[in-house]
Scaffold this active site. Structure first.
Site, mmCIF file in Angstrom:
data_model
loop_
_atom_site.group_PDB
_atom_site.id
_atom_site.type_symbol
_atom_site.label_atom_id
_atom_site.label_comp_id
_atom_site.label_asym_id
_atom_site.label_seq_id
_atom_site.Cartn_x
_atom_site.Cartn_y
_atom_site.Cartn_z
ATOM 1 N N ASP A 134 0.624 -1.212 0.403
ATOM 2 C CA ASP A 134 0.137 0.081 0.099
ATOM 3 C C ASP A 134 0.915 1.257 0.077
ATOM 4 O OD1 ASP A 134 -2.442 1.466 -0.052
ATOM 5 O OD2 ASP A 134 -2.845 1.305 2.274
ATOM 6 N N HIS A 168 2.909 3.242 -8.829
ATOM 7 C CA HIS A 168 2.734 1.996 -9.003
ATOM 8 C C HIS A 168 3.834 1.239 -9.921
ATOM 9 C CE1 HIS A 168 -1.328 2.223 -7.867
ATOM 10 N NE2 HIS A 168 -1.787 2.886 -8.665
ATOM 11 N N LEU A 182 10.940 -20.708 -4.039
ATOM 12 C CA LEU A 182 9.999 -19.735 -3.276
ATOM 13 C C LEU A 182 8.672 -20.004 -4.257
ATOM 14 C CD1 LEU A 182 9.299 -17.148 -1.678
ATOM 15 C CD2 LEU A 182 10.049 -15.872 -3.740
HETATM 16 C C1 FPP Z 1 -1.678 0.300 -3.258
HETATM 17 O O1 FPP Z 1 -1.291 1.541 -3.550
HETATM 18 C C2 FPP Z 1 -1.312 -0.564 -4.392
HETATM 19 C C3 FPP Z 1 -1.999 -1.101 -5.298
HETATM 20 C C4 FPP Z 1 -3.630 -0.937 -5.468
HETATM 21 C C5 FPP Z 1 -1.723 -2.253 -6.125
HETATM 22 C C6 FPP Z 1 -0.305 -2.880 -5.953
HETATM 23 C C7 FPP Z 1 0.348 -2.902 -7.520
HETATM 24 C C8 FPP Z 1 1.517 -2.889 -7.699
HETATM 25 C C9 FPP Z 1 2.641 -2.825 -6.789
HETATM 26 C C10 FPP Z 1 2.065 -2.910 -9.207
HETATM 27 C C11 FPP Z 1 1.256 -3.821 -9.911
HETATM 28 C C12 FPP Z 1 1.418 -5.328 -9.392
HETATM 29 C C13 FPP Z 1 2.119 -6.116 -10.145
HETATM 30 C C14 FPP Z 1 1.813 -7.668 -9.644
HETATM 31 C C15 FPP Z 1 2.825 -5.847 -11.355
HETATM 32 P P1 FPP Z 1 -2.601 2.824 -3.595
HETATM 33 O O2 FPP Z 1 -2.538 3.114 -4.966
HETATM 34 O O3 FPP Z 1 -3.772 2.438 -3.174
HETATM 35 O O4 FPP Z 1 -1.721 3.965 -2.834
HETATM 36 P P2 FPP Z 1 -2.327 4.958 -1.944
HETATM 37 O O5 FPP Z 1 -3.282 4.412 -1.095
HETATM 38 O O6 FPP Z 1 -1.223 5.878 -1.571
HETATM 39 O O7 FPP Z 1 -3.206 5.775 -2.939
#
Ligand code: FPP
Length: 257
Positions: A31, A48, A142
């Site tokens: 997150d 991201h 893993l």
């Molecule tokens: C949370 O940050 C993260 C996500 C919704 C998705 C996590 C995705 C990645 C790390 C990249 C894609 C994944 C793969 C497997 C390639 P947020 O957008 O909710 O952040 P915020 O709460 O600060 O807005």
């Protein structure tokens, strides 16, 4: 000097201190990509993108630390409510991650598993997810479990639906509806429950992630955004986990291992 005479090693330099023993299964809520980007005046998509780099570092570190299973929350059932452009960015990153990294993961003996609802996904995403699982099915290093289009309540409801159908068909009695029977119908029933669930960004909730499997998991909330996550952060979470006493509802403490 004989072995018997050798002084017990008391490391004073933290860089040579013994590494914490790894938990078997670590699950991560990645997150804070958006806030990481906003705090730098960058678009969310950049957060991201940097999140994927953090994921690569984490998979490498997990292998080095001897973790057996790592589950990542990559796209939740609820993430569809985000703006279309952000959904497109996240789907693009997942596709690129599988296309670019799958060969390396396979070479590193990583087995990829997918949990979540695959019904209704775009055909290209679905076939990439299938390909990742099929290519790595024989690997015994893993296990990287990607929770995609995943929601824990939806997963439990799917399991309940399967059970209900078996009862209705007369293949199961009502008494056979037990916690074990539900566990056996979850998306990846052969995986061990997570020992440790980590969430970055400072938020302290599970947000519909592995609700059934985390009944006795230790929860560690780190005050850093996901793109800043690295091996040191993973080791810090494991050290915190090792300080916890795990009693699984009983009286006898078992320290995390
Ligand atoms: C949370 O940050 C993260 C996500 C919704 C998705 C996590 C995705 C990645 C790390 C990249 C894609 C994944 C793969 C497997 C390639 P947020 O957008 O909710 O952040 P915020 O709460 O600060 O807005």
């Amino acid at each position: 000097m004989s072995e018997a005479e050798a002084p017990a090693a008391v490391p004073s330099d933290p860089s040579v201190a013994p590494r914490p023993i790894a938990p078997r299964h670590v699950a991560i809520i990645m997150d804070g990509n958006g806030r990481w980007a906003a705090s730098r005046g960058l678009p969310r998509a950049e957060g991201h993108r940097r999140g994927v780099e953090a994921l690569r570092r984490t998979v490498r570190a997990a292998g080095e630390l001897g973790i057996g299973f790592i589950t990542i929350f990559s796209f939740s059932s609820e993430n569809w409510s985000r703006p279309v452009s952000e959904i497109r960015d996240l789907m693009g990153l997942l596709k690129r991650f599988i296309r670019h990294d799958l060969a390396d993961l396979h070479k590193s003996n990583v087995r990829v598993r997918i949990i979540g609802d695959r019904e209704g996904l775009d055909r290209d995403i679905k076939s990439l997810l299938d390909e990742a699982e099929e290519l790595t099915i024989g690997n015994d290093g893993l296990t990287l479990v990607v929770a995609f289009n995943y929601g824990a309540r939806q997963e439990i409801a799917r399991a309940a639906k399967h059970l209900a159908a078996e009862v209705a068909a007369g293949r199961l009695t009502l008494d056979a509806v037990t916690p074990e029977a539900i566990s056996a119908r979850l998306d990846a029933p052969d995986l061990p429950d997570p020992d440790l669930v980590i969430r970055t960004s400072g938020e302290q909730r599970l947000s519909n992630f592995l609700l059934w499997q985390s009944a006795y998991s230790e929860l560690v909330f780190l005050p850093i955004f996901w793109p800043d996550f690295d091996r040191a952060a993973l080791e810090e979470a494991i050290a915190e986990y090792r300080r916890r006493e795990r009693r699984f509802g009983g009286l006898i403490a078992r320290t995390g291992s």
